[in-house]
Motif scaffolding. Structure first.
Motif, PDB file in Angstrom:
ATOM      1  N   PHE A 159       0.825  -1.209   0.000  1.00  0.00           N
ATOM      2  CA  PHE A 159       0.000   0.000   0.000  1.00  0.00           C
ATOM      3  C   PHE A 159       0.859   1.258   0.000  1.00  0.00           C
ATOM      4  CE2 PHE A 159      -3.384  -2.964   1.250  1.00  0.00           C
ATOM      5  CZ  PHE A 159      -4.362  -2.574   0.343  1.00  0.00           C
ATOM      6  N   ALA A 160       2.003   1.227   0.677  1.00  0.00           N
ATOM      7  CA  ALA A 160       2.916   2.376   0.645  1.00  0.00           C
ATOM      8  C   ALA A 160       3.392   2.630  -0.785  1.00  0.00           C
ATOM      9  CB  ALA A 160       4.095   2.143   1.582  1.00  0.00           C
ATOM     10  N   ARG A 161       3.686   1.558  -1.532  1.00  0.00           N
ATOM     11  CA  ARG A 161       4.104   1.725  -2.932  1.00  0.00           C
ATOM     12  C   ARG A 161       2.984   2.303  -3.796  1.00  0.00           C
ATOM     13  NH1 ARG A 161       6.402  -3.233  -1.818  1.00  0.00           N
ATOM     14  NH2 ARG A 161       4.828  -4.373  -2.993  1.00  0.00           N
ATOM     15  N   GLN A 162       1.741   2.118  -3.390  1.00  0.00           N
ATOM     16  CA  GLN A 162       0.612   2.662  -4.148  1.00  0.00           C
ATOM     17  C   GLN A 162       0.304   4.110  -3.742  1.00  0.00           C
ATOM     18  OE1 GLN A 162      -0.247   0.599  -6.615  1.00  0.00           O
ATOM     19  NE2 GLN A 162       1.187  -0.762  -5.587  1.00  0.00           N
ATOM     20  N   GLY A 163       1.070   4.647  -2.813  1.00  0.00           N
ATOM     21  CA  GLY A 163       0.885   6.038  -2.398  1.00  0.00           C
ATOM     22  C   GLY A 163       0.113   6.232  -1.111  1.00  0.00           C
ATOM     23  N   PHE A 164      -0.175   5.164  -0.386  1.00  0.00           N
ATOM     24  CA  PHE A 164      -0.876   5.274   0.889  1.00  0.00           C
ATOM     25  C   PHE A 164       0.105   5.679   1.983  1.00  0.00           C
ATOM     26  CE2 PHE A 164      -3.863   2.835  -1.464  1.00  0.00           C
ATOM     27  CZ  PHE A 164      -5.093   2.886  -0.807  1.00  0.00           C
ATOM     28  N   SER A 165      -0.393   6.425   2.969  1.00  0.00           N
ATOM     29  CA  SER A 165       0.389   6.807   4.140  1.00  0.00           C
ATOM     30  C   SER A 165      -0.270   6.227   5.382  1.00  0.00           C
ATOM     31  CB  SER A 165       0.434   8.330   4.295  1.00  0.00           C
ATOM     32  OG  SER A 165       1.053   8.907   3.169  1.00  0.00           O
ATOM     33  N   VAL A 166       0.554   5.869   6.358  1.00  0.00           N
ATOM     34  CA  VAL A 166       0.033   5.363   7.624  1.00  0.00           C
ATOM     35  C   VAL A 166      -0.564   6.523   8.404  1.00  0.00           C
ATOM     36  CG1 VAL A 166       0.643   4.311   9.843  1.00  0.00           C
ATOM     37  CG2 VAL A 166       1.659   3.439   7.723  1.00  0.00           C
ATOM     38  N   GLU A 167      -1.810   6.359   8.835  1.00  0.00           N
ATOM     39  CA  GLU A 167      -2.454   7.338   9.704  1.00  0.00           C
ATOM     40  C   GLU A 167      -2.328   6.927  11.167  1.00  0.00           C
ATOM     41  OE1 GLU A 167      -6.505   7.651   8.148  1.00  0.00           O
ATOM     42  OE2 GLU A 167      -5.893   9.540   7.235  1.00  0.00           O
ATOM     43  N   GLN A 168      -2.343   5.597  11.398  1.00  0.00           N
ATOM     44  CA  GLN A 168      -2.318   5.122  12.772  1.00  0.00           C
ATOM     45  C   GLN A 168      -1.975   3.637  12.807  1.00  0.00           C
ATOM     46  OE1 GLN A 168      -6.226   5.119  14.525  1.00  0.00           O
ATOM     47  NE2 GLN A 168      -5.441   5.035  16.602  1.00  0.00           N
ATOM     48  N   ALA A 169      -1.100   3.255  13.733  1.00  0.00           N
ATOM     49  CA  ALA A 169      -0.863   1.834  14.010  1.00  0.00           C
ATOM     50  C   ALA A 169      -2.024   1.353  14.868  1.00  0.00           C
ATOM     51  CB  ALA A 169       0.456   1.639  14.729  1.00  0.00           C
ATOM     52  N   GLN A 170      -2.479   0.134  14.607  1.00  0.00           N
ATOM     53  CA  GLN A 170      -3.612  -0.415  15.345  1.00  0.00           C
ATOM     54  C   GLN A 170      -3.276  -1.816  15.834  1.00  0.00           C
ATOM     55  OE1 GLN A 170      -6.549  -0.325  12.188  1.00  0.00           O
ATOM     56  NE2 GLN A 170      -7.321   1.666  12.868  1.00  0.00           N
TER      57      GLN A 170
ATOM     58  N   GLN B 114      -1.154  -6.810  14.787  1.00  0.00           N
ATOM     59  CA  GLN B 114      -0.880  -5.421  14.448  1.00  0.00           C
ATOM     60  C   GLN B 114      -1.296  -5.165  13.011  1.00  0.00           C
ATOM     61  OE1 GLN B 114       3.203  -4.119  14.798  1.00  0.00           O
ATOM     62  NE2 GLN B 114       2.636  -1.971  14.632  1.00  0.00           N
ATOM     63  N   ARG B 115      -1.845  -3.976  12.773  1.00  0.00           N
ATOM     64  CA  ARG B 115      -2.178  -3.522  11.427  1.00  0.00           C
ATOM     65  C   ARG B 115      -2.070  -2.004  11.404  1.00  0.00           C
ATOM     66  NH1 ARG B 115      -8.777  -4.345  11.152  1.00  0.00           N
ATOM     67  NH2 ARG B 115      -9.269  -2.505  12.402  1.00  0.00           N
TER      68      ARG B 115
END
Length: 161
Positions: free
Chosen positions: A130-141, A151-152
């Motif tokens: 998902f990072a390669r597709q341009g997504f950024s982490v908003e929160q570790a869960q 963990q996700r």
């Protein structure tokens, strides 16, 4: 629908359910083994799948299937509000462009529906994709499945309408 030289994308059909659940389980247990221990993988994808629960979950999603020689290579489940709920690739098709093609097709549909951002809850295994597709982490869960925790990451990507 777009296609790749070795696979095609198509809509999900009810008769795909068993193969889809088997692909999900194989993906979790084989591709997720580097990131999750046996207890976590078993909690995430139990040996005995709850098929009625799967039917209910899938009923609320738009689903696309990647297929090669009439065998499922991967699938994506998403909503028209931008939520990517499921994205899994068969272990033998990992890193061959299947997930990328599925995500691209889903993104095109979401953008056509006017969605301005896509979001997902990515596993440790899926986070780099998902990072390669341009997504950024908003929160570790951390999510609980019975006594087991996994963990996700809540991730989001802006889309151009």
């Amino acid at each position: 629908m777009p296609s790749h030289p070795s696979f095609t994308l198509r809509a999900y059909h009810a008769q795909d359910l068993q193969a889809l659940v088997e692909l999900f389980s194989a993906s979790v247990h084989r591709l997720g083994a580097a990131d999750y221990d046996q207890a976590q993988r078993q909690a995430w994808a139990p040996a005995q799948a709850d098929m009625p629960a799967w039917q209910t979950r899938l009923a609320g999603l738009e689903l696309l299937i990647a297929e090669e020689n009439r065998q499922l290579a991967g699938f994506i489940g998403f909503t028209r509000d931008g939520h990517i709920d499921l994205l899994f690739t068969a272990p033998q098709h990992a890193r061959q462009g299947v997930a990328t093609a599925l995500y691209a097709a889903a993104q095109m549909r979401m953008q056509a529906a006017g969605v301005t951002s896509a979001y997902t809850e990515a596993s440790l295994t899926a986070r780099p994709f998902f990072a390669r597709q341009g997504f950024s982490v908003e929160q570790a869960q951390t999510v609980a499945r019975g006594a087991v925790t996994l963990q996700r990451f809540a991730m989001r990507k802006p889309l151009r309408p």
